[in-house]
Enzyme design. Structure first.
Site, PDB file in Angstrom:
ATOM      1  N   ARG A 101      -9.842   0.765   8.701  1.00 17.81           N
ATOM      2  CA  ARG A 101      -9.375  -0.586   9.038  1.00 17.81           C
ATOM      3  C   ARG A 101     -10.437  -1.384   9.782  1.00 17.81           C
ATOM      4  O   ARG A 101     -10.189  -2.546  10.129  1.00 17.81           O
ATOM      5  CB  ARG A 101      -8.156  -0.455   9.943  1.00 17.81           C
ATOM      6  CG  ARG A 101      -6.827  -0.901   9.335  1.00 17.81           C
ATOM      7  CD  ARG A 101      -5.773  -0.583  10.356  1.00 17.81           C
ATOM      8  NE  ARG A 101      -4.536  -1.258  10.222  1.00 17.81           N
ATOM      9  CZ  ARG A 101      -3.436  -0.712   9.684  1.00 17.81           C
ATOM     10  NH1 ARG A 101      -3.479   0.481   9.162  1.00 17.81           N
ATOM     11  NH2 ARG A 101      -2.311  -1.378   9.689  1.00 17.81           N
TER      12      ARG A 101
ATOM     13  N   ARG B 240      -0.743  -8.825  13.764  1.00 17.60           N
ATOM     14  CA  ARG B 240      -1.283  -7.836  12.814  1.00 17.60           C
ATOM     15  C   ARG B 240      -2.098  -8.519  11.718  1.00 17.60           C
ATOM     16  O   ARG B 240      -3.124  -8.000  11.284  1.00 17.60           O
ATOM     17  CB  ARG B 240      -0.136  -7.015  12.205  1.00 17.60           C
ATOM     18  CG  ARG B 240       0.478  -6.045  13.214  1.00 17.60           C
ATOM     19  CD  ARG B 240       1.864  -5.584  12.805  1.00 17.60           C
ATOM     20  NE  ARG B 240       1.865  -4.718  11.660  1.00 17.60           N
ATOM     21  CZ  ARG B 240       2.949  -4.489  10.900  1.00 17.60           C
ATOM     22  NH1 ARG B 240       4.099  -5.092  11.164  1.00 17.60           N
ATOM     23  NH2 ARG B 240       2.879  -3.663   9.890  1.00 17.60           N
TER      24      ARG B 240
ATOM     25  N   ARG C 291      11.851  -5.484   5.691  1.00 23.45           N
ATOM     26  CA  ARG C 291      11.568  -4.068   5.396  1.00 23.45           C
ATOM     27  C   ARG C 291      12.335  -3.112   6.312  1.00 23.45           C
ATOM     28  O   ARG C 291      12.423  -3.321   7.504  1.00 23.45           O
ATOM     29  CB  ARG C 291      10.057  -3.871   5.582  1.00 23.45           C
ATOM     30  CG  ARG C 291       9.562  -2.473   5.430  1.00 23.45           C
ATOM     31  CD  ARG C 291       8.094  -2.474   5.129  1.00 23.45           C
ATOM     32  NE  ARG C 291       7.243  -2.702   6.290  1.00 23.45           N
ATOM     33  CZ  ARG C 291       5.913  -2.639   6.242  1.00 23.45           C
ATOM     34  NH1 ARG C 291       5.294  -2.392   5.102  1.00 23.45           N
ATOM     35  NH2 ARG C 291       5.201  -2.852   7.332  1.00 23.45           N
TER      36      ARG C 291
ATOM     37  N   ARG D 130      14.264   0.256  11.349  1.00 23.24           N
ATOM     38  CA  ARG D 130      13.239  -0.778  11.152  1.00 23.24           C
ATOM     39  C   ARG D 130      12.103  -0.486  12.109  1.00 23.24           C
ATOM     40  O   ARG D 130      12.333  -0.010  13.222  1.00 23.24           O
ATOM     41  CB  ARG D 130      13.805  -2.171  11.446  1.00 23.24           C
ATOM     42  CG  ARG D 130      14.710  -2.637  10.326  1.00 23.24           C
ATOM     43  CD  ARG D 130      15.282  -4.015  10.561  1.00 23.24           C
ATOM     44  NE  ARG D 130      16.398  -4.202   9.654  1.00 23.24           N
ATOM     45  CZ  ARG D 130      16.328  -4.875   8.493  1.00 23.24           C
ATOM     46  NH1 ARG D 130      15.222  -5.480   8.133  1.00 23.24           N
ATOM     47  NH2 ARG D 130      17.387  -4.954   7.720  1.00 23.24           N
TER      48      ARG D 130
ATOM     49  N   LYS E  55       0.830  -1.210   0.000  1.00 27.01           N
ATOM     50  CA  LYS E  55       0.000   0.000   0.000  1.00 27.01           C
ATOM     51  C   LYS E  55       0.866   1.262   0.000  1.00 27.01           C
ATOM     52  O   LYS E  55       0.638   2.186  -0.774  1.00 27.01           O
ATOM     53  CB  LYS E  55      -0.943   0.042   1.217  1.00 27.01           C
ATOM     54  CG  LYS E  55      -1.869  -1.152   1.341  1.00 27.01           C
ATOM     55  CD  LYS E  55      -2.854  -0.987   2.490  1.00 27.01           C
ATOM     56  CE  LYS E  55      -2.224  -0.926   3.866  1.00 27.01           C
ATOM     57  NZ  LYS E  55      -1.551  -2.176   4.290  1.00 27.01           N
TER      58      LYS E  55
HETATM   59  P1  AMP Z   1       0.590   0.620   9.439  1.00 28.20           P
HETATM   60  O1  AMP Z   1       1.740   1.544   9.279  1.00 28.20           O
HETATM   61  O2  AMP Z   1      -0.576   0.977   8.549  1.00 28.20           O
HETATM   62  O3  AMP Z   1       0.965  -0.833   9.335  1.00 28.20           O
HETATM   63  O4  AMP Z   1       0.059   0.833  10.929  1.00 28.20           O
HETATM   64  C1  AMP Z   1       0.873   0.561  12.046  1.00 28.20           C
HETATM   65  C2  AMP Z   1       0.017   0.425  13.295  1.00 28.20           C
HETATM   66  O5  AMP Z   1      -0.653   1.676  13.541  1.00 28.20           O
HETATM   67  C3  AMP Z   1      -1.105  -0.597  13.213  1.00 28.20           C
HETATM   68  O6  AMP Z   1      -0.660  -1.913  13.518  1.00 28.20           O
HETATM   69  C4  AMP Z   1      -2.075  -0.067  14.267  1.00 28.20           C
HETATM   70  O7  AMP Z   1      -1.611  -0.330  15.577  1.00 28.20           O
HETATM   71  C5  AMP Z   1      -1.965   1.432  14.035  1.00 28.20           C
HETATM   72  N1  AMP Z   1      -2.931   1.894  13.019  1.00 28.20           N
HETATM   73  C6  AMP Z   1      -2.642   2.420  11.789  1.00 28.20           C
HETATM   74  N2  AMP Z   1      -3.763   2.733  11.132  1.00 28.20           N
HETATM   75  C7  AMP Z   1      -4.791   2.396  11.961  1.00 28.20           C
HETATM   76  C8  AMP Z   1      -6.204   2.453  11.839  1.00 28.20           C
HETATM   77  N3  AMP Z   1      -6.800   2.914  10.723  1.00 28.20           N
HETATM   78  N4  AMP Z   1      -6.940   2.020  12.897  1.00 28.20           N
HETATM   79  C9  AMP Z   1      -6.363   1.568  14.015  1.00 28.20           C
HETATM   80  N5  AMP Z   1      -5.040   1.462  14.191  1.00 28.20           N
HETATM   81  C10 AMP Z   1      -4.257   1.877  13.166  1.00 28.20           C
END
Ligand code: AMP
Length: 216
Positions: free
Chosen positions: A88, A172, A127, A160, A13
């Site tokens: 999400r 996750r 990553r 990281r 993404k």
């Molecule tokens: P990401 O960078 O999108 O993988 O997000 C990293 C972490 O941020 C996720 O594992 C959640 O803990 C939190 N997070 C990001 N976006 C959301 C969302 N839309 N709703 C809830 N938690 C989020």
């Protein structure tokens, strides 16, 4: 153009969002990036979010909805934006619809990136990113041209994510299938969903994404 990139962690993404930013000049709104910035800055939201993020769970709908609602009011979102990592949950999806309706806007499309679990785990495990400009690299798939030097900004500092480890990744993924994957049906029912094979190489995925966007 207002679009949502939907897919599990490691689906690509962020990479595809960056390419859309470059081509269409609309901003990438990554709730993950915004929350990491809040953690880094030590804000009240950051303090509440940190432990939840480290555990691979979801930050409350209330917090992320408020962050996004505020962000899409900024002038750079006037001509559109890419939502990356938001919504999400079904609650967030309903909130998105409500936010857009209140502003008299509509959603152009939702692009789902489909990738197998084993590949997601492999991608996330390798990553890392530039500590200065955030450009994303991978131990095997995308190394900097000059080892140890960021292609984009020349920095020699990389980092990281603390949640990109195998244990947290398992959590996750579980959260993704339980809380986020229902959004596939939600947007399909609204006629907004387009699915792309995210297993293909990055450039091919970009071509598929651009083909979808060019038809809007
Ligand atoms: P990401 O960078 O999108 O993988 O997000 C990293 C972490 O941020 C996720 O594992 C959640 O803990 C939190 N997070 C990001 N976006 C959301 C969302 N839309 N709703 C809830 N938690 C989020």
């Amino acid at each position: 153009m207002r679009l949502i990139l939907l897919g599990p962690p490691g689906a690509g993404k962020g990479t595809q969002a960056q390419r859309i930013v470059e081509k269409y000049g609309i901003p990438q709104l990554s709730t993950g990036d915004m929350l990491r910035a809040a953690v880094q800055a030590g804000t009240e939201v950051g303090k509440r979010a940190k432990a939840v993020m480290d555990a691979g769970k979801l930050v409350s709908d209330e917090i992320v909805n408020a962050i996004v609602s505020e962000r899409i009011d900024q002038p750079d979102c006037e001509n559109g934006f890419i939502l990356d990592g938001f919504p999400r949950t079904l609650v967030q999806a309903d909130a998105t619809e409500e936010m857009l309706r209140a502003k008299g806007l509509d959603l152009s499309v939702v692009i789902e990136l489909k990738v197998d679990d084993a590949e997601l785990v492999r991608r996330v495990a390798g990553r890392y990113s530039c500590a200065q400009c955030g450009s994303v690299y991978h131990d095997t798939d995308k190394r900097p041209v000059q080892e140890g030097v960021c292609d984009k900004c020349g920095s020699t500092h990389f980092k990281r994510r603390p949640d990109d480890n195998p244990e947290t990744m398992t959590a996750r993924l579980q959260v993704y299938y339980k809380e986020t994957s229902p959004l596939i049906g939600y947007y399909h029912a609204k006629g907004k969903l387009r699915s792309v094979d995210g297993m293909a190489d990055m450039d091919h995925v970009t071509q598929e994404v651009e083909a979808i966007l060019s038809k809007l």
